[in-house]
Write a protein that holds these residues in place. Structure first.
Motif, PDB file in Angstrom:
ATOM      1  N   PHE A  84      18.661  31.027  55.551  1.00  0.00           N
ATOM      2  CA  PHE A  84      17.363  31.640  55.259  1.00  0.00           C
ATOM      3  C   PHE A  84      17.582  33.106  54.915  1.00  0.00           C
ATOM      4  O   PHE A  84      18.490  33.757  55.441  1.00  0.00           O
ATOM      5  CB  PHE A  84      16.434  31.493  56.464  1.00  0.00           C
ATOM      6  CG  PHE A  84      15.027  31.934  56.212  1.00  0.00           C
ATOM      7  CD1 PHE A  84      14.298  31.384  55.169  1.00  0.00           C
ATOM      8  CD2 PHE A  84      14.432  32.900  57.000  1.00  0.00           C
ATOM      9  CE1 PHE A  84      12.988  31.795  54.926  1.00  0.00           C
ATOM     10  CE2 PHE A  84      13.133  33.316  56.766  1.00  0.00           C
ATOM     11  CZ  PHE A  84      12.403  32.761  55.727  1.00  0.00           C
ATOM     12  N   ILE A  85      16.738  33.641  54.068  1.00  0.00           N
ATOM     13  CA  ILE A  85      16.915  35.000  53.567  1.00  0.00           C
ATOM     14  C   ILE A  85      16.984  36.037  54.681  1.00  0.00           C
ATOM     15  O   ILE A  85      17.627  37.086  54.537  1.00  0.00           O
ATOM     16  CB  ILE A  85      15.790  35.363  52.565  1.00  0.00           C
ATOM     17  CG1 ILE A  85      16.104  36.678  51.850  1.00  0.00           C
ATOM     18  CG2 ILE A  85      14.436  35.384  53.256  1.00  0.00           C
ATOM     19  CD1 ILE A  85      15.131  37.019  50.733  1.00  0.00           C
ATOM     20  N   ALA A  86      16.357  35.752  55.830  1.00  0.00           N
ATOM     21  CA  ALA A  86      16.312  36.725  56.921  1.00  0.00           C
ATOM     22  C   ALA A  86      17.685  37.075  57.470  1.00  0.00           C
ATOM     23  O   ALA A  86      17.851  38.123  58.107  1.00  0.00           O
ATOM     24  CB  ALA A  86      15.425  36.201  58.057  1.00  0.00           C
ATOM     25  N   SER A  87      18.693  36.218  57.232  1.00  0.00           N
ATOM     26  CA  SER A  87      20.031  36.500  57.757  1.00  0.00           C
ATOM     27  C   SER A  87      20.577  37.822  57.232  1.00  0.00           C
ATOM     28  O   SER A  87      21.277  38.542  57.946  1.00  0.00           O
ATOM     29  CB  SER A  87      20.999  35.368  57.402  1.00  0.00           C
ATOM     30  OG  SER A  87      20.629  34.166  58.031  1.00  0.00           O
ATOM     31  N   VAL A  88      20.262  38.132  55.972  1.00  0.00           N
ATOM     32  CA  VAL A  88      20.824  39.340  55.353  1.00  0.00           C
ATOM     33  C   VAL A  88      19.756  40.286  54.802  1.00  0.00           C
ATOM     34  O   VAL A  88      20.029  41.439  54.500  1.00  0.00           O
ATOM     35  CB  VAL A  88      21.815  38.935  54.238  1.00  0.00           C
ATOM     36  CG1 VAL A  88      21.085  38.436  53.006  1.00  0.00           C
ATOM     37  CG2 VAL A  88      22.753  40.072  53.886  1.00  0.00           C
ATOM     38  N   GLU A  89      18.531  39.827  54.699  1.00  0.00           N
ATOM     39  CA  GLU A  89      17.437  40.638  54.144  1.00  0.00           C
ATOM     40  C   GLU A  89      17.287  42.007  54.810  1.00  0.00           C
ATOM     41  O   GLU A  89      17.151  43.025  54.117  1.00  0.00           O
ATOM     42  CB  GLU A  89      16.139  39.841  54.236  1.00  0.00           C
ATOM     43  CG  GLU A  89      14.907  40.544  53.687  1.00  0.00           C
ATOM     44  CD  GLU A  89      13.660  39.726  53.912  1.00  0.00           C
ATOM     45  OE1 GLU A  89      12.720  39.864  53.109  1.00  0.00           O
ATOM     46  OE2 GLU A  89      13.618  38.951  54.898  1.00  0.00           O
ATOM     47  N   PRO A  90      17.311  42.094  56.147  1.00  0.00           N
ATOM     48  CA  PRO A  90      17.156  43.413  56.760  1.00  0.00           C
ATOM     49  C   PRO A  90      18.269  44.383  56.395  1.00  0.00           C
ATOM     50  O   PRO A  90      18.031  45.585  56.259  1.00  0.00           O
ATOM     51  CB  PRO A  90      17.157  43.108  58.268  1.00  0.00           C
ATOM     52  CG  PRO A  90      16.787  41.671  58.378  1.00  0.00           C
ATOM     53  CD  PRO A  90      17.387  41.034  57.167  1.00  0.00           C
ATOM     54  N   ALA A  91      19.498  43.879  56.230  1.00  0.00           N
ATOM     55  CA  ALA A  91      20.606  44.749  55.838  1.00  0.00           C
ATOM     56  C   ALA A  91      20.371  45.316  54.445  1.00  0.00           C
ATOM     57  O   ALA A  91      20.648  46.498  54.177  1.00  0.00           O
ATOM     58  CB  ALA A  91      21.928  43.980  55.887  1.00  0.00           C
TER      59      ALA A  91
END
Length: 371
Positions: A84-91
């Motif tokens: 899911f995009i949340a794995s790397v989105e915050p970075a």
């Protein structure tokens, strides 16, 4: 037809949960109540970490981890292309650059060999600083932490465990959430341990990092929330959601056992007929979802349509790999065949610790008839 019957779970939760919620309502301590601290202590002990810090959701848990370690512009963060995009989105929001890696064709987790390949490419190019790897316990199946941890150590990289779907799972005798420099999880309602809204948590053994995250998640507080010593964010776990999770933790081990039984019946029914997930060696999956892999996109679509006709639901987890997302279009120069094949051919079937054998039989019959 309702397969995932949360009403069955709620009937078990009701006596304990009603008492807890009544106490919260009477005390009007909706933010930061004692239930939050109780949950954090209990989860830290369950996972095997020194610290657990509750927060607003799983995405914010990852953001807090990236912020705590100063991930930002010029940093390369290595991530599986299928998650899911949340794995790397915050970075990426903090200025870092995602570097995607392929997955294994059978466990659907980050491929150690692809990870090494991508790290070496970044090192040779010299345009980015290799900083972190986010390893995902995809669909509840633990990643290969022995191999990935060694790769991170060899290259001086931070290891972040994205255990959003992994609560209750284990790898070589240790529970998911206990791996890497820091780990994050989600309590979204569909997770193996889910609340009745949004929620998340960060796990760490580092006292300094724990203190920093405790500050960051409350607007960078110092001695109080009105003494702001850094720029932070607002990410707090509500007291009522903590109460829900405390009640659900009483059922967690029993539900994990039941998940293994349900998976075993599916494995037996589908053996030799369609690809089923392979669990990482010496591991136990939490089976956040149970996904089948068709031979082609056309076969997948045919099976899904046939299931729908007889009232059996399904859902694709997930339909597009990250490296093909428009959001990351400027960061990709290659393809990842295993992630792409998974996206084209996967479909999840009804799965829950509360699905009956009769309901499972209906699922199996619908899939096999379509095949």
């Amino acid at each position: 037809m309702e397969f995932i019957n949360l009403k069955k779970q709620y009937e078990l939760l009701r006596p304990n949960l009603s008492v807890r919620v009544d106490e919260i309502m009477a005390g009007a301590h909706f933010i930061g109540g004692p239930e939050v601290g109780e949950l954090e202590e209990r989860l830290a002990d369950y996972v095997g970490r020194s610290h657990c810090l509750g927060c607003g959701n799983g995405t914010e848990a990852l953001q807090l981890a990236y912020m705590a370690y100063g991930i930002g512009a010029g940093d390369a963060v290595f991530c599986p292309a299928m998650t899911f995009i949340a794995s790397v989105e915050p970075a990426v929001m903090l200025g870092a650059t995602p570097v995607f890696c392929d997955i294994e064709p059978d466990t659907f987790n980050l491929s150690p060999s692809s990870l090494v390949e991508q790290i070496e490419i970044v090192e040779r190019e010299g345009k980015l600083r290799p900083r972190a790897v986010v390893a995902v316990d995809f669909l509840g199946n633990p990643a290969r932490f022995d191999e990935i941890s060694k790769i991170c150590a060899d290259h001086g990289l931070l290891l972040i465990e994205d255990a959003a779907q992994g609560t209750g799972a284990s790898y070589k005798g240790s529970r998911c959430g206990s791996f890497g420099d820091i780990a994050c999880t989600s309590f979204f309602p569909s997770k193996p341990l889910g609340c009745y809204g949004d929620g998340g948590a960060v796990f760490t053994d580092d006292n300094e990092i724990a203190g920093l995250i405790a500050s960051l998640k409350v607007h960078g507080k110092g001695s109080s929330k009105y003494d702001n010593v850094r720029v932070g964010m607002n990410s707090r776990l509500d007291t009522i959601q903590a109460a829900v999770l405390l009640a659900k933790m009483d059922l967690l081990d029993t539900e994990m056992d039941k998940r293994q039984e349900v998976a075993a019946r599916y494995w037996k029914a589908f053996e030799g007929k369609i690809q089923t997930p392979r669990i990482t060696e010496d591991s136990t999956s939490s089976f956040a979802q149970f996904v089948l892999i068709a031979e082609s996109e056309e076969q997948r679509d045919h099976v899904v349509a046939s299931m729908k006709k007889v009232g059996v639901p399904s859902l694709v987890y997930y339909p597009k790999p990250l490296h093909q997302m428009k959001a990351f279009g400027g960061h990709v120069v290659q393809s990842f065949p295993n992630a792409e094949h998974y996206a084209r051919c996967n479909f999840g079937i009804p799965f829950s610790p509360y699905i009956t054998e009769e309901e499972q039989d209906e699922v199996v019959s619908a899939v096999l008839a379509a095949l």
